[in-house]
Design an enzyme around this catalytic site. Structure first.
Site, mmCIF file in Angstrom:
data_model
loop_
_atom_site.group_PDB
_atom_site.id
_atom_site.type_symbol
_atom_site.label_atom_id
_atom_site.label_comp_id
_atom_site.label_asym_id
_atom_site.label_seq_id
_atom_site.Cartn_x
_atom_site.Cartn_y
_atom_site.Cartn_z
ATOM 1 N N ASP B 65 0.829 -1.198 0.000
ATOM 2 C CA ASP B 65 0.000 0.000 0.000
ATOM 3 C C ASP B 65 0.868 1.255 0.000
ATOM 4 O O ASP B 65 0.601 2.209 -0.731
ATOM 5 C CB ASP B 65 -0.906 -0.035 1.241
ATOM 6 N N GLU B 133 -2.226 -5.356 -3.447
ATOM 7 C CA GLU B 133 -1.273 -4.587 -2.633
ATOM 8 C C GLU B 133 -0.162 -5.485 -2.107
ATOM 9 O O GLU B 133 1.017 -5.121 -2.114
ATOM 10 C CB GLU B 133 -1.989 -3.924 -1.452
#
Lengths: 245, 245
Positions: B65, B133
């Site tokens: 992320d 992610e």
């Protein structure tokens, strides 16, 4: 590439000074001095580029903030293999908190580079953290991710990041320093006194000595705050010894 | 380094298959297959490493992320020199929105790699974005920042990021496609029909043809949604032509 020549040819003597100061601060040679000048330009200067876009540090702050976030994330991921996603998120928030970034900016005295039409006294504390982030952004644009990472390790992680502290295991730095001195049979002294100077608000200063040698100073609006600040500085100065004991 | 040999020596034949699939997906040779396996391991498997730490994608998701955030930030900084800090922040939020990441994960069909004890139907939509992610995090650990950046450009920015769209200038993809076809004197056809299959909820499918050739399909729980989905795909497929016209 010969940076000095480039600068002397195209920029004022002031840029040469900035270049030399930056080189000392960054531990590497900056390539494009204008990126750093932008990082230290406040919007109040109302500077515009050839296309009419504002030149100030705000966009660089956005960029630096995210580079900082990912470097800290990767550091924590590797450093704390037992930490859950929630733990890592929380630890990162503490490291990149506004308060901590302001401290970092102040410690590097970045404000000395600022180009602003607002008086330093009137800009508020956040400017220190903002230009710290902008500086990280400028490093990224100038030299790439690895240099930003190196800068962040040298100026954030190595000197300041202590997992125990972040986990809240340290609640009072003064208590920690006293405990450590007692264990190590060191003599300590907190010399705290009122020191308001010309300021309207009462201030206190403190000098901390260990074995007769002054090791840190602090100054704040309460005795307790000033002593914590100075103790924190003692802690950072002796961190490797304190952690090892 | 000879990856294949390493894998054949130390891992099962399944790993070799995963290695080959990953190589196709990533456009480079993965080094440490275990990092990718972790990125596709759901907590429900309750796997532990030698030290008793859980092996699943959650920590990698945190890491990925933040890498994603900084790559997108740097892209936007350079791409939109007129964008203010607030604008850049808002654009980034749109690109890395949960909804968009889920779409990306689905488009790459990452779920085919998942190791989970929960049925796919019961894990919810977010798993697609989460493992996307985590995959970015695994790439970072395996090959470094530049490889993650390359992956993000190839799989997020180049195919999907369109500043006009993000600025909300495109409100209906179907409208946009029709307008473009009319301008370009192309014949278009939306063939929309009920297609619930065995599912309890009513579904619609749509096939879009341009000049007699089918160019995209869509399927959703309403006619409008299915048509927008298919039109968006047409838009992405013809993006460079549509933008140029």
């Amino acid at each position: 590439m010969n940076f000095i020549r480039k600068i002397v040819n195209t920029k004022s003597i002031e840029d040469k000074e900035l270049y030399n100061e930056l080189k000392k601060l960054l531990n590497f040679s900056p390539r494009s001095i204008n990126k750093y000048k932008k990082a230290f330009t406040h919007r109040s200067v109302q500077m515009l580029d050839e296309d009419g876009n504002p030149i100030n540090y705000e966009r660089l702050e956005f960029l630096g903030d995210s580079i900082l976030g990912s470097v800290i994330a990767a550091y924590l991921y590797k450093k704390v293999p037992t930490g859950s996603e929630g733990y890592l998120t929380q630890m990162r928030s503490k490291i990149v908190s506004r308060e901590h970034l302001n401290e970092l900016g102040k410690d590097l005295d970045l404000i000395r580079f600022i180009n602003s039409n607002v008086d330093e006294a009137n800009v508020g504390d956040n400017i220190h953290g903002n230009i710290f982030e902008a500086l990280v952004g400028a490093i990224y644009l100038d030299k790439g991710y690895n240099f930003s990472q190196k800068f962040i390790f040298e100026n954030v992680i190595d000197p300041y990041v202590d997992i125990e502290k972040l986990e809240g295991k340290i609640t009072s730095y003064k208590g920690l320093i006293i405990e450590w001195c007692q264990k190590q049979k060191k003599k300590y002294k907190f010399d705290t006194y009122e020191d308001s100077g010309n300021e309207p608000i009462k201030h206190f200063s403190v000098k901390v000595s260990i074995d007769g040698e002054q090791v840190a100073k602090g100054r704040a609006t309460s005795k307790k705050k000033a002593e914590e600040q100075a103790s924190k500085r003692v802690y950072y100065a002796f961190q490797s010894q304190i952690s090892a004991d």
